[in-house]
Design a protein around this motif. Structure first.
Motif, PDB file in Angstrom:
ATOM      1  N   GLU A  35       0.809  -1.215   0.000  1.00 53.28           N
ATOM      2  CA  GLU A  35       0.000   0.000   0.000  1.00 53.28           C
ATOM      3  C   GLU A  35       0.844   1.267   0.000  1.00 53.28           C
ATOM      4  N   ASP A  36       1.979   1.246   0.655  1.00 55.08           N
ATOM      5  CA  ASP A  36       2.778   2.449   0.853  1.00 55.08           C
ATOM      6  C   ASP A  36       4.073   2.367   0.052  1.00 55.08           C
ATOM      7  N   PRO A  37       4.198   3.198  -0.988  1.00 58.26           N
ATOM      8  CA  PRO A  37       5.424   3.159  -1.794  1.00 58.26           C
ATOM      9  C   PRO A  37       6.681   3.476  -0.998  1.00 58.26           C
ATOM     10  N   GLY A  38       6.542   4.126   0.143  1.00 58.86           N
ATOM     11  CA  GLY A  38       7.701   4.483   0.956  1.00 58.86           C
ATOM     12  C   GLY A  38       8.260   3.326   1.770  1.00 58.86           C
ATOM     13  N   ARG A  39       7.494   2.259   1.922  1.00 57.74           N
ATOM     14  CA  ARG A  39       7.962   1.087   2.683  1.00 57.74           C
ATOM     15  C   ARG A  39       8.566   0.070   1.730  1.00 57.74           C
ATOM     16  N   GLU A  40       9.751  -0.359   2.028  1.00 53.66           N
ATOM     17  CA  GLU A  40      10.453  -1.327   1.180  1.00 53.66           C
ATOM     18  C   GLU A  40      10.210  -2.754   1.666  1.00 53.66           C
ATOM     19  N   PRO A  41      10.229  -3.721   0.755  1.00 53.39           N
ATOM     20  CA  PRO A  41      10.175  -5.120   1.180  1.00 53.39           C
ATOM     21  C   PRO A  41      11.406  -5.463   2.017  1.00 53.39           C
ATOM     22  N   THR A  42      11.235  -6.405   2.945  1.00 53.25           N
ATOM     23  CA  THR A  42      12.350  -6.843   3.781  1.00 53.25           C
ATOM     24  C   THR A  42      12.360  -8.361   3.879  1.00 53.25           C
ATOM     25  N   VAL A  43      13.519  -8.907   4.165  1.00 52.49           N
ATOM     26  CA  VAL A  43      13.677 -10.335   4.390  1.00 52.49           C
ATOM     27  C   VAL A  43      14.388 -10.492   5.732  1.00 52.49           C
ATOM     28  N   CYS A  44      13.829 -11.364   6.587  1.00 52.61           N
ATOM     29  CA  CYS A  44      14.379 -11.572   7.931  1.00 52.61           C
ATOM     30  C   CYS A  44      14.643 -13.054   8.155  1.00 52.61           C
ATOM     31  N   LEU A  45      15.760 -13.348   8.754  1.00 57.33           N
ATOM     32  CA  LEU A  45      16.027 -14.714   9.201  1.00 57.33           C
ATOM     33  C   LEU A  45      15.411 -14.836  10.580  1.00 57.33           C
ATOM     34  N   THR A  46      14.624 -15.865  10.782  1.00 53.49           N
ATOM     35  CA  THR A  46      13.952 -16.005  12.068  1.00 53.49           C
ATOM     36  C   THR A  46      14.912 -16.611  13.083  1.00 53.49           C
ATOM     37  N   PRO A  47      14.909 -16.073  14.297  1.00 52.27           N
ATOM     38  CA  PRO A  47      15.815 -16.606  15.319  1.00 52.27           C
ATOM     39  C   PRO A  47      15.348 -17.974  15.787  1.00 52.27           C
ATOM     40  N   GLY A  48      16.294 -18.782  16.139  1.00 53.11           N
ATOM     41  CA  GLY A  48      15.970 -20.115  16.645  1.00 53.11           C
ATOM     42  C   GLY A  48      17.091 -20.644  17.502  1.00 53.11           C
ATOM     43  N   LYS A  49      16.822 -21.745  18.154  1.00 47.60           N
ATOM     44  CA  LYS A  49      17.831 -22.363  19.011  1.00 47.60           C
ATOM     45  C   LYS A  49      18.973 -22.940  18.182  1.00 47.60           C
ATOM     46  N   ASP A  50      18.599 -23.542  17.064  1.00 49.03           N
ATOM     47  CA  ASP A  50      19.593 -24.225  16.242  1.00 49.03           C
ATOM     48  C   ASP A  50      19.797 -23.475  14.939  1.00 49.03           C
ATOM     49  N   ASP A  51      21.061 -23.407  14.535  1.00 45.91           N
ATOM     50  CA  ASP A  51      21.325 -22.883  13.201  1.00 45.91           C
ATOM     51  C   ASP A  51      20.823 -23.897  12.192  1.00 45.91           C
ATOM     52  N   HIS A  52      20.431 -23.400  11.034  1.00 45.43           N
ATOM     53  CA  HIS A  52      19.951 -24.313   9.999  1.00 45.43           C
ATOM     54  C   HIS A  52      20.520 -23.854   8.665  1.00 45.43           C
ATOM     55  N   ASP A  53      21.220 -24.749   7.985  1.00 52.53           N
ATOM     56  CA  ASP A  53      21.734 -24.448   6.658  1.00 52.53           C
ATOM     57  C   ASP A  53      20.604 -24.627   5.656  1.00 52.53           C
TER      58      ASP A  53
END
Length: 145
Positions: free
Chosen positions: A44-62
């Protein structure tokens, strides 16, 4: 309904958040039933950019490259679909954004004639099809596309 990756170990869940005016795409590990990556695509808002986030967790995951690439291709398609109108001329973007906010992307047939008359007076004819499509999902003749 989740979109499964061809190898079956991952899937993408897509949902819309009304309070955020944004699409959420989650890359999920099927066997662990957990979200690994989240993409947020405001529409809806041209001023807001898409973002990508890695979700935190106990274990790393490849995450395999092919899976991440598949996910990002889906995110890219969502950005094109929901934000394509934002690349139009700024004055057209302003008109579309105003209509989307006022009518929430939907207009009843009985309300269309006065709005269409106002648009024809305010928007150049060459832009009318884009405005109608991106504001209401309709053609310049009012037909639903």
């Amino acid at each position: 309904m989740p979109i499964p990756h061809p190898d079956g170990d991952y899937a993408i869940t897509t949902m819309y958040s009304v309070p955020d005016d944004a699409w959420y795409l989650e890359l999920d590990q099927v066997s662990g039933q957990r979200t690994l990556v989240l993409a947020i695509v405001p529409d809806e808002d041209p001023g807001r950019e898409p973002t990508v986030c890695l979700t935190p967790g106990k274990d790393d995951h490849d995450i395999p490259y092919a899976v991440m690439r598949w996910f990002m291709d889906q995110v890219d398609a969502e950005i094109r679909n929901s934000r394509g109108w934002m690349t139009l001329r700024p004055e057209v973007v302003d008109v579309i954004r105003g209509l989307r906010q006022e009518h929430l992307g939907v207009i009843a047939d009985e309300h269309l004639p006065p709005v269409l008359a106002e648009l024809r007076a305010a928007v150049p004819g060459a832009d009318l099809a884009d405005v109608m499509l991106h504001a209401f999902g309709r053609g310049p003749d009012g037909r639903i596309l």
